[in-house]
Write an enzyme that holds these catalytic residues in place. Structure first.
Site, mmCIF file in Angstrom:
data_model
loop_
_atom_site.group_PDB
_atom_site.id
_atom_site.type_symbol
_atom_site.label_atom_id
_atom_site.label_comp_id
_atom_site.label_asym_id
_atom_site.label_seq_id
_atom_site.Cartn_x
_atom_site.Cartn_y
_atom_site.Cartn_z
ATOM 1 N N LYS A 149 -0.922 2.882 0.060
ATOM 2 C CA LYS A 149 -1.261 2.017 1.169
ATOM 3 C C LYS A 149 -2.162 2.408 2.340
ATOM 4 C CE LYS A 149 2.204 -0.524 -0.520
ATOM 5 N NZ LYS A 149 3.320 -2.007 -0.576
ATOM 6 N N ASN A 157 5.899 0.238 2.615
ATOM 7 C CA ASN A 157 6.339 1.582 1.616
ATOM 8 C C ASN A 157 5.305 2.559 1.130
ATOM 9 O OD1 ASN A 157 5.757 -0.123 -0.335
ATOM 10 N ND2 ASN A 157 7.121 -1.023 -0.927
ATOM 11 N N HIS A 199 1.740 1.168 -3.610
ATOM 12 C CA HIS A 199 2.516 0.487 -5.285
ATOM 13 C C HIS A 199 1.858 1.162 -6.027
ATOM 14 C CE1 HIS A 199 1.560 -3.884 -7.132
ATOM 15 N NE2 HIS A 199 0.325 -3.029 -7.585
ATOM 16 N N TYR A 245 -2.188 -10.245 -4.767
ATOM 17 C CA TYR A 245 -0.555 -10.718 -4.260
ATOM 18 C C TYR A 245 -1.257 -11.680 -4.423
ATOM 19 C CZ TYR A 245 0.438 -6.069 -2.571
ATOM 20 O OH TYR A 245 0.219 -4.426 -1.666
ATOM 21 N N GLU A 292 -4.288 -5.950 -12.453
ATOM 22 C CA GLU A 292 -4.438 -5.238 -11.256
ATOM 23 C C GLU A 292 -6.066 -4.348 -11.526
ATOM 24 O OE1 GLU A 292 0.284 -5.816 -9.841
ATOM 25 O OE2 GLU A 292 -0.821 -3.313 -10.406
#
Length: 132
Positions: free
Chosen positions: A9, A112, A115, A49, A126
């Protein structure tokens, strides 16, 4: 052999830890078979998402994930989905086990660091979104 999808990320990319994350994957039996360093377009991020679209954090999540470049990867290995999830650690870095990627590089629940797909079905969906 199984495939899974991973994203390093924006916050982890800004910390310049792409190599450390990939090394963690590779030393734990996962191979990077496809990779792309890119900034995710908003529409593609919203598609990715989509299951969170009704949640209050959706807009903030899309804004964060499209704010700067990310590293998109397809990982392959024995039980790749579960192995990647073990390496990432809990979603909340404060609750993640020592040594996990989220504990080491995550800043918050929303930022975080990484992913990873939660199932082989999610991985297939995905991967298709980002790698065709």
């Amino acid at each position: 052999m199984e495939k899974t999808f991973s994203i390093i990320k924006p916050n982890a990319v800004k910390k310049n830890v792409i190599g450390e994350v990939i090394t963690c994957f590779e030393t734990n039996g996962l191979k990077v078979v496809e990779a792309k360093y890119t900034t995710i377009p908003k529409a593609q991020c919203e598609e990715f998402y989509a299951e969170h679209s009704e949640r209050p954090f959706f807009g903030e999540l899309v804004e964060f994930m499209t704010s700067a470049p990310v590293m998109l990867m397809v990982l392959e290995g024995e039980n790749a989905v579960m192995k990647n999830r073990e390496l990432m650690g809990a979603t909340n870095p404060a609750e993640a086990a020592e040594g996990t990627l989220r504990k080491r590089f995550g800043d918050s629940m929303g930022e975080n660091a990484v992913h990873g797909s939660d199932s082989p079905t999610s991985a297939a969906r995905e991967i298709k979104i980002f790698f065709g």
